[in-house]
Design an enzyme around this catalytic site. Structure first.
Site, PDB file in Angstrom:
ATOM      1  N   CYS A  68       0.707  -1.207  -0.264  1.00 35.35           N
ATOM      2  CA  CYS A  68      -0.313  -0.083   0.229  1.00 35.35           C
ATOM      3  C   CYS A  68       0.476   1.316  -0.113  1.00 35.35           C
ATOM      4  O   CYS A  68       1.425   1.304   0.587  1.00 35.35           O
ATOM      5  CB  CYS A  68      -0.879  -0.226   1.209  1.00 35.35           C
ATOM      6  N   HIS A 154      -1.811  -5.062 -10.127  1.00 38.64           N
ATOM      7  CA  HIS A 154      -2.487  -4.307 -10.361  1.00 38.64           C
ATOM      8  C   HIS A 154      -2.803  -4.869 -12.435  1.00 38.64           C
ATOM      9  O   HIS A 154      -1.888  -5.110 -12.936  1.00 38.64           O
ATOM     10  CB  HIS A 154      -1.481  -3.129 -10.825  1.00 38.64           C
ATOM     11  N   GLU A 203     -10.114  -0.017  -6.255  1.00 39.70           N
ATOM     12  CA  GLU A 203      -9.527  -1.119  -5.646  1.00 39.70           C
ATOM     13  C   GLU A 203      -9.873  -2.490  -4.558  1.00 39.70           C
ATOM     14  O   GLU A 203     -10.716  -2.319  -5.020  1.00 39.70           O
ATOM     15  CB  GLU A 203      -9.037  -0.552  -4.157  1.00 39.70           C
ATOM     16  N   CYS A 212      -4.357   6.105  -5.638  1.00 41.12           N
ATOM     17  CA  CYS A 212      -3.675   4.496  -5.179  1.00 41.12           C
ATOM     18  C   CYS A 212      -2.085   5.008  -5.284  1.00 41.12           C
ATOM     19  O   CYS A 212      -1.743   5.296  -6.727  1.00 41.12           O
ATOM     20  CB  CYS A 212      -4.865   3.648  -5.340  1.00 41.12           C
ATOM     21  N   GLY A 215      -0.780   1.923  -6.830  1.00 36.13           N
ATOM     22  CA  GLY A 215      -1.771   1.839  -8.586  1.00 36.13           C
ATOM     23  C   GLY A 215      -1.077   3.242  -9.649  1.00 36.13           C
ATOM     24  O   GLY A 215      -1.292   3.025 -10.683  1.00 36.13           O
TER      25      GLY A 215
HETATM   26  N1  LIG Z   1      -6.515  -2.680  -2.124  1.00 35.03           N
HETATM   27  C1  LIG Z   1      -5.028  -2.776  -2.645  1.00 35.03           C
HETATM   28  C2  LIG Z   1      -3.987  -2.512  -0.958  1.00 35.03           C
HETATM   29  C3  LIG Z   1      -3.573  -0.927  -0.834  1.00 35.03           C
HETATM   30  C4  LIG Z   1      -3.201   0.202  -1.927  1.00 35.03           C
HETATM   31  C5  LIG Z   1      -3.406   1.453  -2.516  1.00 35.03           C
HETATM   32  N2  LIG Z   1      -4.753   1.949  -1.174  1.00 35.03           N
HETATM   33  C6  LIG Z   1      -2.099   2.105  -2.859  1.00 35.03           C
HETATM   34  O1  LIG Z   1      -1.625   2.910  -1.394  1.00 35.03           O
HETATM   35  O2  LIG Z   1      -0.864   1.590  -2.827  1.00 35.03           O
HETATM   36  C7  LIG Z   1      -4.374  -4.365  -3.060  1.00 35.03           C
HETATM   37  O3  LIG Z   1      -5.813  -4.917  -2.656  1.00 35.03           O
HETATM   38  O4  LIG Z   1      -3.737  -5.003  -3.341  1.00 35.03           O
END
Ligand SMILES: N[C@H](CCC[C@H](N)C(=O)O)C(=O)O
Length: 269
Positions: A68, A154, A203, A212, A215
């Site tokens: 994250c 991703h 997400e 994100c 992301g």
């Molecule tokens: N939903 C993402 C985790 C949080 C990623 C995001 N909040 C960031 O800032 O990278 C997953 O399940 O891989």
């Protein structure tokens, strides 16, 4: 806390020994019955000598994630603010990777996110060969997407306009696509020019967030591999801007962006 609008409940499990079950995470993340957040992040003692801390990430649905990016910046701000360290540069374990976090001026933090992973088995993604772009059929549409891991999966789709309805129409279908055994985060990338993009992300474990971090890194890596972007890109998301640098190949992706402390308190479960 939040990083460009991606909001977190950050919990210090070093000073207080607690165990959280998935239903506890869901309760904390619930925006009506709990505190409300996109992810719950835990500060833990390191598991290996090279690290200063361990960092665990739980999505609002209770699922654990391997990375994250926005949370990593807030992690560095939090451990300094709570006097868990005096370091301004620290090494943190997240999933199977080590990240270096550097506190900058005006509460910005630079994160060395490590090198992207492209091998389908590492993402994971059900394809035999590695490619800069893949064909994927979702919601009855045949798409060309970039697929890679920043420590979490991703899939990035280039669109002409991030507000053209693609996220609403395709986000859930890509997130839950059967070719992603552990699901995926779905990015919608609008290339403004070679150093500036807009991005929205649906997400895994949450739905659309205002930003994100991983992301943003994945979108820049995909765009650079396709020849659309330079090495330094500003990523404009709903909740703010992130600055991403990537020199290509197996070099690390560097992300710099804001952090904010929204409130502090005690949670009774
Ligand atoms: N939903 C993402 C985790 C949080 C990623 C995001 N909040 C960031 O800032 O990278 C997953 O399940 O891989």
């Amino acid at each position: 806390m939040h990083g460009a609008g991606n909001d977190f409940v950050m919990i210090d499990t070093i000073s207080q020994r607690i165990k959280l079950r998935p239903r506890d995470i869901r309760r904390i993340a619930d925006r009506r019955r709990g505190v409300g957040c996109d992810q719950v992040l835990l500060v833990e003692p390191p598991g290996q000598p090279e690290a200063d801390f361990r960092y665990r990430i739980f999505n609002a649905d209770g699922s654990e994630a391997g990375q994250c990016g926005n949370g990593a910046r807030c992690f560095a701000r939090f451990v300094r603010h709570r006097r868990l360290t005096h370091l301004t540069t620290m090494v943190v374990e997240a999933g199977s990777s080590l990240m270096t976090l550097r506190l900058r001026e005006n509460h910005e933090v630079e994160v060395d996110m490590g090198a992207p992973l492209f091998t389908p088995a590492d993402i994971p993604f059900r394809r035999a060969e590695t490619a800069p772009e893949y064909e994927l059929t979702a919601a009855g549409e045949t798409l060309r997407v970039g697929v890679l891991s920043m420590g979490n999966p991703h899939a990035v789709l280039r669109v002409n306009d991030v507000n053209d309805g693609s996220l609403e129409r395709l986000g859930e279908a890509i997130r839950s696509h059967e070719d992603f055994p552990e699901e995926t985060n779905a990015g919608f990338l609008e290339v403004v020019d070679r150093t500036h993009v807009r991005l929205r992300v649906f997400e895994r474990g949450v739905g659309e967030t205002e930003a994100c971090g991983s992301g943003a890194c994945a979108a820049v890596v995909y765009g650079r591999r396709m020849g659309w972007l330079d090495d330094r890109v500003t990523v404009e998301l709903t909740g703010g801007k992130l600055h991403i640098q990537w020199q290509g190949d197996d070099s690390s992706v560097l992300m710099t962006g804001p952090t904010a402390i929204s409130f502090e308190g005690t949670i009774r479960l």
